[in-house]
Design an enzyme around this catalytic site. Structure first.
Site, PDB file in Angstrom:
ATOM      1  N   HIS A 306       0.502  -1.385  -0.093  1.00 33.98           N
ATOM      2  CA  HIS A 306      -0.012   0.391  -0.126  1.00 33.98           C
ATOM      3  C   HIS A 306       0.864   1.133  -0.332  1.00 33.98           C
ATOM      4  O   HIS A 306       2.238   1.426   0.835  1.00 33.98           O
ATOM      5  CB  HIS A 306      -0.742   0.230   1.108  1.00 33.98           C
ATOM      6  CG  HIS A 306      -1.694   0.954   1.173  1.00 33.98           C
ATOM      7  ND1 HIS A 306      -2.373   2.501   1.422  1.00 33.98           N
ATOM      8  CD2 HIS A 306      -3.103   0.859   0.892  1.00 33.98           C
ATOM      9  CE1 HIS A 306      -3.251   3.015   1.450  1.00 33.98           C
ATOM     10  NE2 HIS A 306      -4.327   2.073   0.572  1.00 33.98           N
ATOM     11  N   ASP A 363      -7.908  -5.234  -0.230  1.00 33.52           N
ATOM     12  CA  ASP A 363      -8.518  -6.147  -0.801  1.00 33.52           C
ATOM     13  C   ASP A 363      -8.155  -7.895  -1.005  1.00 33.52           C
ATOM     14  O   ASP A 363      -9.041  -8.410  -1.652  1.00 33.52           O
ATOM     15  CB  ASP A 363      -7.820  -5.609  -2.685  1.00 33.52           C
ATOM     16  CG  ASP A 363      -8.428  -4.364  -2.812  1.00 33.52           C
ATOM     17  OD1 ASP A 363      -9.606  -3.907  -2.801  1.00 33.52           O
ATOM     18  OD2 ASP A 363      -7.523  -3.418  -2.923  1.00 33.52           O
TER      19      ASP A 363
HETATM   20  N1  ACO Z   1       4.229  -7.207  -4.622  1.00 30.05           N
HETATM   21  C1  ACO Z   1       5.756  -7.469  -4.329  1.00 30.05           C
HETATM   22  N2  ACO Z   1       6.615  -6.498  -4.581  1.00 30.05           N
HETATM   23  C2  ACO Z   1       5.988  -5.163  -4.047  1.00 30.05           C
HETATM   24  C3  ACO Z   1       4.235  -5.547  -4.188  1.00 30.05           C
HETATM   25  C4  ACO Z   1       3.835  -6.405  -4.307  1.00 30.05           C
HETATM   26  N3  ACO Z   1       2.300  -6.459  -4.393  1.00 30.05           N
HETATM   27  N4  ACO Z   1       3.820  -4.413  -3.599  1.00 30.05           N
HETATM   28  C5  ACO Z   1       4.711  -3.477  -3.434  1.00 30.05           C
HETATM   29  N5  ACO Z   1       6.363  -3.685  -4.381  1.00 30.05           N
HETATM   30  C6  ACO Z   1       7.463  -3.433  -3.970  1.00 30.05           C
HETATM   31  C7  ACO Z   1       7.736  -3.414  -5.477  1.00 30.05           C
HETATM   32  O1  ACO Z   1       8.626  -3.567  -6.763  1.00 30.05           O
HETATM   33  C8  ACO Z   1       9.147  -2.488  -4.504  1.00 30.05           C
HETATM   34  O2  ACO Z   1      10.719  -2.821  -4.814  1.00 30.05           O
HETATM   35  P1  ACO Z   1      11.553  -2.232  -5.308  1.00 30.05           P
HETATM   36  O3  ACO Z   1      11.618  -1.155  -3.907  1.00 30.05           O
HETATM   37  O4  ACO Z   1      12.505  -3.252  -4.261  1.00 30.05           O
HETATM   38  O5  ACO Z   1      11.762  -2.026  -6.291  1.00 30.05           O
HETATM   39  C9  ACO Z   1       9.076  -1.725  -3.693  1.00 30.05           C
HETATM   40  O6  ACO Z   1       7.478  -2.496  -3.291  1.00 30.05           O
HETATM   41  C10 ACO Z   1       7.731  -0.367  -3.267  1.00 30.05           C
HETATM   42  O7  ACO Z   1       6.890  -1.065  -4.572  1.00 30.05           O
HETATM   43  P2  ACO Z   1       5.834   0.638  -5.317  1.00 30.05           P
HETATM   44  O8  ACO Z   1       5.114   0.688  -6.811  1.00 30.05           O
HETATM   45  O9  ACO Z   1       7.130   2.007  -5.951  1.00 30.05           O
HETATM   46  O10 ACO Z   1       5.523   0.740  -4.210  1.00 30.05           O
HETATM   47  P3  ACO Z   1       3.740   2.040  -4.265  1.00 30.05           P
HETATM   48  O11 ACO Z   1       3.422   2.695  -2.983  1.00 30.05           O
HETATM   49  O12 ACO Z   1       3.800   2.844  -5.129  1.00 30.05           O
HETATM   50  O13 ACO Z   1       2.584   0.894  -4.576  1.00 30.05           O
HETATM   51  C11 ACO Z   1       0.778  -0.872  -4.369  1.00 30.05           C
HETATM   52  C12 ACO Z   1       1.592   1.028  -4.271  1.00 30.05           C
HETATM   53  C13 ACO Z   1       0.918   0.027  -5.800  1.00 30.05           C
HETATM   54  C14 ACO Z   1      -0.955  -1.226  -3.828  1.00 30.05           C
HETATM   55  C15 ACO Z   1       2.020  -1.519  -4.763  1.00 30.05           C
HETATM   56  O14 ACO Z   1       1.894  -2.582  -3.265  1.00 30.05           O
HETATM   57  C16 ACO Z   1       0.888  -2.634  -5.158  1.00 30.05           C
HETATM   58  O15 ACO Z   1       1.085  -2.918  -6.681  1.00 30.05           O
HETATM   59  N6  ACO Z   1       0.459  -3.778  -4.846  1.00 30.05           N
HETATM   60  C17 ACO Z   1      -0.419  -4.678  -5.800  1.00 30.05           C
HETATM   61  C18 ACO Z   1      -1.460  -4.175  -5.914  1.00 30.05           C
HETATM   62  C19 ACO Z   1      -2.744  -3.611  -4.730  1.00 30.05           C
HETATM   63  O16 ACO Z   1      -2.877  -4.618  -4.278  1.00 30.05           O
HETATM   64  N7  ACO Z   1      -3.223  -2.731  -4.908  1.00 30.05           N
HETATM   65  C20 ACO Z   1      -4.326  -2.706  -3.739  1.00 30.05           C
HETATM   66  C21 ACO Z   1      -3.749  -1.257  -2.815  1.00 30.05           C
HETATM   67  S1  ACO Z   1      -5.065  -1.307  -2.214  1.00 30.05           S
HETATM   68  C22 ACO Z   1      -6.446  -0.347  -2.557  1.00 30.05           C
HETATM   69  O17 ACO Z   1      -5.634   0.895  -3.518  1.00 30.05           O
HETATM   70  C23 ACO Z   1      -8.059  -0.475  -2.633  1.00 30.05           C
END
Ligand code: ACO
Length: 433
Positions: A306, A363
């Site tokens: 998140h 979710d």
């Molecule tokens: N699985 C694996 N790795 C992840 C995940 C995940 N679900 N989420 C983040 N990471 C990792 C990224 O690869 C990145 O790694 P690195 O720094 O080694 O390159 C690091 O964590 C940061 O990721 P970002 O994408 O920069 O973080 P951000 O804050 O932008 O992402 C997000 C938040 C988009 C929700 C992300 O965690 C994700 O894609 N989750 C899966 C989709 C999801 O569940 N979305 C629902 C969110 S809640 C809502 O909107 C209602």
């Protein structure tokens, strides 16, 4: 004394005021930055940028706190209804008994959808995603229900809020029925908001739907947990589009489009699809965790991570509990619940997930709950959208009432070509590979 931050550029100091929030959080006010220094800030994804001051929802991502208008979401999920929580978000206070009755009557009075709108639904291709349909239909609502200036601004605005809250729910159930080729079920005056929705979804001329109060309560909690989440992607979209002073329907349609994305609200559908994949491949989460850790693999664990929460999303605990209760009540064993619990257990112990502060988000369990209620997977994100409506409405209202509110117009750092001349067609060449 007012606090300030000092910015030094080429040896010159600029003082920037600090703004203090109600819970002690601080922000640097850069609203005069460009006029004073010629500089802008660069913050892709706005992870460090506050776009507004807001009195609606408070979140603490480190401590896992979520409150609507100051009230912890745990209390609202335990004691409130979705209609009451919607009133709280939009109006700022819990309603008195009379206010709640009036609000509920208005929701009932505005629950029907213009019959001509059915034609719209019927001409969408059968495979169209319900989120695309919903976004178009919310825009279309304005054409059917234009503002009546004689009514006065406040009355008209309240009417718009009520119409949206009530009719979007009706339209969601209607689109489900039409997509299945079934008879549309109309809203009933004697049912509550949530019971009405379940009835419109599942009642049929051949098998009357028996309303189960435990399922109604589960849906109340599901929608309360989704009701607002401060400046998330879809809410930011509603505020941004709304800042051009477009009508509320168009702003909400933008929010629905943003919510559709799998990184945002679309994750609830993606989670169940992922859990099904794990189940079909034998139920072992390990290979999926390995893929999620692999930087070369675009796969992410859906329902994990998140932007704000760096610990457990407080909504997960409640959602998981409700899931368990509903499955027990229905005497149903959902193998995806087992997969989800195994996956959660493995992921929270995994060093990659720990180091990246990746915990389940709202979710993760919500799809299992919706499945148990009988909602089809392609309607999951629509369910989220109905729940988020009071949040979008209250955020739009707050923005419109803010005397300092401005058109949203971010800047950029240009990295394209420097000035160059137009080249006539016959002289244009592409390097050959
Ligand atoms: N699985 C694996 N790795 C992840 C995940 C995940 N679900 N989420 C983040 N990471 C990792 C990224 O690869 C990145 O790694 P690195 O720094 O080694 O390159 C690091 O964590 C940061 O990721 P970002 O994408 O920069 O973080 P951000 O804050 O932008 O992402 C997000 C938040 C988009 C929700 C992300 O965690 C994700 O894609 N989750 C899966 C989709 C999801 O569940 N979305 C629902 C969110 S809640 C809502 O909107 C209602």
């Amino acid at each position: 004394m007012a606090k300030i931050a000092t910015l030094t550029v080429d040896g010159k100091n600029f003082e920037l005021p600090l703004v203090q929030g109600a819970e002690g959080e601080q922000a640097i006010d850069i609203s005069q930055l460009r006029s004073r220094t010629g500089l802008i800030t660069l913050d892709p994804g706005f992870a460090n940028t506050g776009s507004c001051e807001s009195g609606i929802t408070y979140m603490d991502g480190e401590k896992g706190i979520l409150r609507y208008r100051g009230i912890p979401v745990e209390q609202l999920a335990g004691k409130s209804t979705f209609v009451e929580t919607s009133y709280l978000l939009i109006n700022g206070e819990l309603p008195t008994r009379e206010e709640l009755t009036r609000f509920s009557i208005m929701l009932n009075d505005h629950s029907l959808v213009h019959e001509d709108m059915r034609t719209f639904f019927e001409y969408f291709p059968r495979g169209a995603h319900p989120m695309g349909i919903l976004s178009s239909m919310v825009n279309a609502l304005r054409a059917f229900y234009p503002e009546i200036p004689e009514r006065g601004e406040d009355e008209e605005t309240n009417m718009m809020f009520t119409r949206l809250l009530s009719k979007v729910r009706t339209m969601a159930a209607m689109s489900y029925k039409i997509s299945r080729g079934h008879k549309v079920v109309y809203p009933r005056h004697d049912l509550t908001y949530c019971a009405n929705f379940l009835n419109m979804m599942f009642d049929s001329p051949v098998r009357p739907y028996i309303i189960d109060n435990d399922l109604v309560k589960a849906l109340e909690v599901f929608w309360i947990l989704h009701a607002d989440h401060e400046q998330n992607c879809s809410t930011a979209a509603v505020r941004l589009v709304g800042s051009a002073r477009v009508n509320l329907y168009a702003a909400i349609a933008a929010g629905i489009s943003a919510l559709w994305g799998p990184l945002h609200g679309g994750a609830n559908q993606a989670v169940v699809e992922m859990l099904q994949q794990i189940h079909d491949s034998g139920g072992d989460p390990a290979p999926f965790l390995a893929r999620a850790r692999d930087r070369e693999d675009p796969f992410r664990l859906m329902g994990f991570g998140h932007r704000v929460y760096k610990t457990y999303d407080p909504r997960v605990k409640i959602m998981k509990k409700v899931c368990g209760k509903v499955l027990k009540k229905m005497k149903r064993h959902d193998p995806l619940m087992d997969v989800a619990m195994r996956l959660e257990e493995a992921a929270v112990k995994d060093p990659y997930f720990k180091d990246h502060n990746l915990y389940p988000n709202v979710d993760f369990y919500s799809g299992i709950l919706l499945r148990a209620i009988g909602i089809p997977v392609n309607m999951f994100t629509v369910m989220f959208a109905i729940g988020r409506l009071p949040g979008w409405i209250s955020q739009w209202k707050e923005a419109m009432d803010d005397p300092h509110w401005k058109l949203h117009r971010p800047r950029q750092v240009y990295i394209g070509s420097k000035v160059r001349d137009y080249v006539p067609m016959e002289k244009r060449k592409r390097p050959k590979n």
